[in-house]
Design a protein around this motif. Structure first.
Motif, PDB file in Angstrom:
ATOM      1  N   ALA A   1       1.922  -3.532 -10.190  1.00 49.62           N
ATOM      2  CA  ALA A   1       2.136  -2.957  -8.857  1.00 49.62           C
ATOM      3  C   ALA A   1       0.961  -2.085  -8.438  1.00 49.62           C
ATOM      4  O   ALA A   1       0.514  -2.138  -7.290  1.00 49.62           O
ATOM      5  CB  ALA A   1       3.436  -2.145  -8.839  1.00 49.62           C
ATOM      6  N   GLY A   2       0.451  -1.266  -9.384  1.00 46.66           N
ATOM      7  CA  GLY A   2      -0.680  -0.418  -9.042  1.00 46.66           C
ATOM      8  C   GLY A   2      -1.933  -1.220  -8.741  1.00 46.66           C
ATOM      9  O   GLY A   2      -2.634  -0.965  -7.763  1.00 46.66           O
ATOM     10  N   GLY A   3      -2.208  -2.217  -9.610  1.00 46.51           N
ATOM     11  CA  GLY A   3      -3.380  -3.053  -9.379  1.00 46.51           C
ATOM     12  C   GLY A   3      -3.256  -3.852  -8.102  1.00 46.51           C
ATOM     13  O   GLY A   3      -4.211  -3.976  -7.328  1.00 46.51           O
ATOM     14  N   ARG A   4      -2.069  -4.383  -7.855  1.00 43.84           N
ATOM     15  CA  ARG A   4      -1.895  -5.174  -6.644  1.00 43.84           C
ATOM     16  C   ARG A   4      -1.864  -4.286  -5.408  1.00 43.84           C
ATOM     17  O   ARG A   4      -2.290  -4.709  -4.330  1.00 43.84           O
ATOM     18  CB  ARG A   4      -0.620  -5.996  -6.739  1.00 43.84           C
ATOM     19  N   MET A   5      -1.347  -3.057  -5.547  1.00 45.40           N
ATOM     20  CA  MET A   5      -1.352  -2.149  -4.406  1.00 45.40           C
ATOM     21  C   MET A   5      -2.782  -1.903  -3.930  1.00 45.40           C
ATOM     22  O   MET A   5      -3.054  -1.920  -2.730  1.00 45.40           O
ATOM     23  CB  MET A   5      -0.708  -0.821  -4.789  1.00 45.40           C
ATOM     24  N   ILE A   6      -3.692  -1.693  -4.889  1.00 45.94           N
ATOM     25  CA  ILE A   6      -5.080  -1.459  -4.518  1.00 45.94           C
ATOM     26  C   ILE A   6      -5.725  -2.757  -4.022  1.00 45.94           C
ATOM     27  O   ILE A   6      -6.341  -2.795  -2.955  1.00 45.94           O
ATOM     28  CB  ILE A   6      -5.864  -0.900  -5.715  1.00 45.94           C
TER      29      ILE A   6
ATOM     30  N   LEU B   1       0.821  -1.200   0.000  1.00 48.61           N
ATOM     31  CA  LEU B   1       0.000   0.000   0.000  1.00 48.61           C
ATOM     32  C   LEU B   1       0.858   1.254   0.000  1.00 48.61           C
ATOM     33  O   LEU B   1       0.514   2.267  -0.611  1.00 48.61           O
ATOM     34  CB  LEU B   1      -0.922  -0.016   1.221  1.00 48.61           C
ATOM     35  N   LEU B   2       2.003   1.196   0.667  1.00 47.95           N
ATOM     36  CA  LEU B   2       2.868   2.368   0.794  1.00 47.95           C
ATOM     37  C   LEU B   2       3.793   2.565  -0.404  1.00 47.95           C
ATOM     38  O   LEU B   2       4.028   3.697  -0.831  1.00 47.95           O
ATOM     39  CB  LEU B   2       3.718   2.237   2.069  1.00 47.95           C
ATOM     40  N   PHE B   3       4.342   1.485  -0.933  1.00 44.54           N
ATOM     41  CA  PHE B   3       5.423   1.599  -1.921  1.00 44.54           C
ATOM     42  C   PHE B   3       5.104   0.964  -3.273  1.00 44.54           C
ATOM     43  O   PHE B   3       5.978   0.923  -4.144  1.00 44.54           O
ATOM     44  CB  PHE B   3       6.698   0.946  -1.362  1.00 44.54           C
ATOM     45  N   GLY B   4       3.875   0.450  -3.447  1.00 42.98           N
ATOM     46  CA  GLY B   4       3.569  -0.278  -4.666  1.00 42.98           C
ATOM     47  C   GLY B   4       3.768   0.526  -5.941  1.00 42.98           C
ATOM     48  O   GLY B   4       4.357   0.046  -6.904  1.00 42.98           O
ATOM     49  N   LEU B   5       3.291   1.770  -5.968  1.00 40.11           N
ATOM     50  CA  LEU B   5       3.400   2.583  -7.186  1.00 40.11           C
ATOM     51  C   LEU B   5       4.850   2.893  -7.529  1.00 40.11           C
ATOM     52  O   LEU B   5       5.251   2.815  -8.696  1.00 40.11           O
ATOM     53  CB  LEU B   5       2.608   3.874  -7.006  1.00 40.11           C
ATOM     54  N   LEU B   6       5.641   3.250  -6.529  1.00 34.36           N
ATOM     55  CA  LEU B   6       7.061   3.519  -6.779  1.00 34.36           C
ATOM     56  C   LEU B   6       7.771   2.270  -7.272  1.00 34.36           C
ATOM     57  O   LEU B   6       8.579   2.329  -8.205  1.00 34.36           O
ATOM     58  CB  LEU B   6       7.718   4.032  -5.490  1.00 34.36           C
ATOM     59  N   ALA B   7       7.475   1.122  -6.673  1.00 33.21           N
ATOM     60  CA  ALA B   7       8.103  -0.130  -7.094  1.00 33.21           C
ATOM     61  C   ALA B   7       7.752  -0.459  -8.537  1.00 33.21           C
ATOM     62  O   ALA B   7       8.594  -0.974  -9.289  1.00 33.21           O
ATOM     63  CB  ALA B   7       7.673  -1.266  -6.170  1.00 33.21           C
ATOM     64  N   GLY B   8       6.524  -0.160  -8.943  1.00 38.85           N
ATOM     65  CA  GLY B   8       6.126  -0.424 -10.322  1.00 38.85           C
ATOM     66  C   GLY B   8       6.913   0.397 -11.322  1.00 38.85           C
ATOM     67  O   GLY B   8       7.323  -0.102 -12.374  1.00 38.85           O
ATOM     68  N   VAL B   9       7.137   1.671 -11.013  1.00 42.99           N
ATOM     69  CA  VAL B   9       7.936   2.520 -11.898  1.00 42.99           C
ATOM     70  C   VAL B   9       9.370   2.005 -11.982  1.00 42.99           C
ATOM     71  O   VAL B   9       9.953   1.915 -13.066  1.00 42.99           O
ATOM     72  CB  VAL B   9       7.917   3.982 -11.401  1.00 42.99           C
TER      73      VAL B   9
ATOM     74  N   VAL C   1      10.344  -7.166  11.342  1.00 43.07           N
ATOM     75  CA  VAL C   1      10.861  -8.090  10.333  1.00 43.07           C
ATOM     76  C   VAL C   1       9.779  -8.410   9.306  1.00 43.07           C
ATOM     77  O   VAL C   1      10.045  -8.468   8.095  1.00 43.07           O
ATOM     78  CB  VAL C   1      11.385  -9.381  11.001  1.00 43.07           C
ATOM     79  N   SER C   2       8.558  -8.603   9.771  1.00 39.88           N
ATOM     80  CA  SER C   2       7.460  -8.854   8.846  1.00 39.88           C
ATOM     81  C   SER C   2       7.262  -7.674   7.898  1.00 39.88           C
ATOM     82  O   SER C   2       7.027  -7.858   6.695  1.00 39.88           O
ATOM     83  CB  SER C   2       6.171  -9.122   9.638  1.00 39.88           C
ATOM     84  N   PHE C   3       7.384  -6.454   8.416  1.00 38.49           N
ATOM     85  CA  PHE C   3       7.250  -5.260   7.576  1.00 38.49           C
ATOM     86  C   PHE C   3       8.375  -5.193   6.544  1.00 38.49           C
ATOM     87  O   PHE C   3       8.135  -4.934   5.363  1.00 38.49           O
ATOM     88  CB  PHE C   3       7.263  -4.002   8.453  1.00 38.49           C
ATOM     89  N   LEU C   4       9.614  -5.425   6.973  1.00 41.00           N
ATOM     90  CA  LEU C   4      10.756  -5.353   6.059  1.00 41.00           C
ATOM     91  C   LEU C   4      10.677  -6.445   4.992  1.00 41.00           C
ATOM     92  O   LEU C   4      11.015  -6.213   3.825  1.00 41.00           O
ATOM     93  CB  LEU C   4      12.059  -5.473   6.841  1.00 41.00           C
ATOM     94  N   ALA C   5      10.219  -7.635   5.394  1.00 38.47           N
ATOM     95  CA  ALA C   5      10.033  -8.692   4.402  1.00 38.47           C
ATOM     96  C   ALA C   5       8.963  -8.285   3.393  1.00 38.47           C
ATOM     97  O   ALA C   5       9.062  -8.588   2.199  1.00 38.47           O
ATOM     98  CB  ALA C   5       9.641  -9.997   5.102  1.00 38.47           C
ATOM     99  N   GLY C   6       7.932  -7.566   3.868  1.00 35.50           N
ATOM    100  CA  GLY C   6       6.905  -7.061   2.960  1.00 35.50           C
ATOM    101  C   GLY C   6       7.449  -6.031   1.992  1.00 35.50           C
ATOM    102  O   GLY C   6       7.076  -6.005   0.817  1.00 35.50           O
ATOM    103  N   VAL C   7       8.349  -5.162   2.468  1.00 32.62           N
ATOM    104  CA  VAL C   7       8.985  -4.179   1.588  1.00 32.62           C
ATOM    105  C   VAL C   7       9.758  -4.884   0.482  1.00 32.62           C
ATOM    106  O   VAL C   7       9.685  -4.523  -0.697  1.00 32.62           O
ATOM    107  CB  VAL C   7       9.920  -3.259   2.400  1.00 32.62           C
ATOM    108  N   ALA C   8      10.522  -5.916   0.868  1.00 36.14           N
ATOM    109  CA  ALA C   8      11.286  -6.673  -0.122  1.00 36.14           C
ATOM    110  C   ALA C   8      10.362  -7.343  -1.136  1.00 36.14           C
ATOM    111  O   ALA C   8      10.650  -7.371  -2.344  1.00 36.14           O
ATOM    112  CB  ALA C   8      12.146  -7.721   0.582  1.00 36.14           C
ATOM    113  N   PHE C   9       9.249  -7.850  -0.654  1.00 33.34           N
ATOM    114  CA  PHE C   9       8.311  -8.522  -1.552  1.00 33.34           C
ATOM    115  C   PHE C   9       7.725  -7.554  -2.573  1.00 33.34           C
ATOM    116  O   PHE C   9       7.524  -7.925  -3.736  1.00 33.34           O
ATOM    117  CB  PHE C   9       7.192  -9.172  -0.739  1.00 33.34           C
ATOM    118  N   VAL C  10       7.443  -6.319  -2.174  1.00 38.87           N
ATOM    119  CA  VAL C  10       6.874  -5.333  -3.102  1.00 38.87           C
ATOM    120  C   VAL C  10       7.795  -5.128  -4.296  1.00 38.87           C
ATOM    121  O   VAL C  10       7.372  -5.183  -5.456  1.00 38.87           O
ATOM    122  CB  VAL C  10       6.616  -3.993  -2.395  1.00 38.87           C
TER     123      VAL C  10
END
Length: 434
Positions: free
Chosen positions: A365-370, A67-75, A118-127
């Protein structure tokens, strides 16, 4: 050639590609690590706190980064090097998970807030990884083979998840949850080396002007808007995305409260192997869904598959709620997993097929972010509801929400969609012969 013959030929052609075989092995290593950690992290924190809210926070913190980084990751995935992004994210994930056994070794145990972090950081890596991997897979196998490739990958994932929860449960009971997480970290370190061994390019040739200059991002807002505009303009992707938000909201709550429900309603939380058995039932359901998707796509329009998945998920989740005993609960949890996996797999594959290559990262990334963005809200609100009203009433509300989504889906373009034409060679990635 019939659609069935084309499906068989597509599966055979996958094994002829050395790049895909290595991509497949890398995914197997990741699946083993993920299958262990999905048991170890929530069990570890519930073991320490006995709190529905803390246990739900593990699930919420892991899904919040999209939700936080999906759009940036997509670009970044569309403009940067997909392979470097994937390797960097996998290594970052491995290092984050490795901090759990290190902390346990130094201080006796990792704290609840450490596990949530750790769960949050693993989520960041997954994005970052997820945004790059879908375009990479498209380049490795071609648009026509996406259904076969995704089916193989997800069915392999679910086969592994059938065994890993039981294995994780035995490891937790014998050595402790922190050392189960250590095995997860090792799996991710190994998978990073496997990605680096793939020689095939993960992206098409593109003008130098489309790359991101080193040290700065250009046209970031324009790039993000281009991806979101495509999601909204394509009615089928728009419908899949909005329904996906509701589906992930329920899925996030279920994942965050499964340990709590097992403790309060099934009486099995004190036995890690029994909890692993419940997760294994869910993995069997996901396997059945992944194996059946190619055949379903041969016979049904993609939109109808999503609608059917919503109906199955809602009805089976209600059955799980009122089951009262582990054997019955496992059967209904399996059926819920069938419906949920069909919704996710069909949506991901169809979105890949409908999206041009140069927009793959941003649209995914955008579709999955939403769509995925509902998961942290579901996990957090589900935990609060369970703490206030109990796990069973909360699950009853979740099953009612799934049935409401089914009713809404009947009024979307998915009910009257036209299937993607797999024979449309104009949809092939640039530089790939049909």
């Amino acid at each position: 050639m019939s659609r069935r013959s084309e499906s068989i030929a597509a599966r055979a052609s996958l094994w002829a590609s050395k790049g895909f075989v290595r991509y497949y092995v890398f995914n197997l290593l990741s699946y083993i690590g993920s299958g262990i950690s999905v048991v170890a992290l929530p069990f570890y924190i519930y073991e320490q706190t006995s709190s529905p809210i803390f246990t739900s926070l593990v699930a919420a913190s892991g899904s919040l980064p999209y939700l936080l980084f999906g759009l940036l990751a997509g670009v970044l995935a569309d403009r940067g090097s997909r392979k470097r992004i994937m390797i960097g994210c996998v290594l970052f994930n491995a290092a984050s998970l490795a901090s759990v056994p290190v902390a346990a070794w130094l201080t006796g145990q990792a704290s609840p807030w450490h596990l949530i972090s750790v769960s949050f950081l693993a989520g960041v890596a997954f994005v970052g990884f997820d945004s790059a991997s879908h375009g990479a897979l498209l380049q490795l196998v071609g648009r026509r083979n996406l259904v076969a490739a995704n089916s193989l990958l997800i069915s392999s994932d679910t086969v592994i998840r059938i065994a890993t929860p039981l294995f994780a449960g035995v490891m937790i009971a014998t050595f402790g949850a922190e050392w189960a997480v250590a095995v997860t970290a090792v799996c991710y370190f190994l998978s990073a080396f496997m990605i680096g061994s793939i020689r095939q390019s993960f992206q098409p040739e593109r003008p130098r002007s489309e790359a991101i200059p080193e040290g700065r991002l250009r046209k970031l807002g324009t790039d993000i808007r281009e991806g979101l505009r495509f999601i909204w303009a394509e009615p089928r992707i728009r419908s899949l995305t909005l329904l996906g938000f509701g589906n992930s909201f329920v899925g996030g709550a279920v994942a965050g409260l499964l340990v709590v429900f097992a403790a309060s309603e099934l009486g099995i939380a004190d036995e890690a192997p029994q909890f692993g058995l419940l997760l294994t039932a869910g993995s069997v359901g996901a396997l059945l869904a992944s194996l059946s998707l190619p055949s379903l796509r041969d016979r049904l329009r993609p939109g109808r598959i999503t609608i059917a998945g919503l109906a199955v998920s809602g009805a089976s989740l209600f059955g799980f709620t009122v089951s009262g005993a582990l054997p019955t609960a496992a059967v209904f949890y399996l059926l819920w997993s069938v419906g949920s996996t069909l919704i996710i797999m069909n949506g991901i594959t169809w979105r890949q097929q409908l999206t041009p290559d140069h927009l793959q990262g941003r649209v995914h990334a955008g579709g999955r972010m939403i769509a995925y963005g509902g998961s942290p809200f579901g996990a957090l609100l589900g935990g609060l509801a369970a703490a206030s009203f109990g796990a069973q009433p909360t699950f009853t509300l979740l099953s009612a929400l799934m049935l409401l989504l089914f009713a809404i889906a009947l009024r979307t373009p998915l009910r009257r969609d036209e299937a993607f034409d797999d024979n449309d060679s104009s949809q092939e990635p640039a530089g790939r012969k049909p």
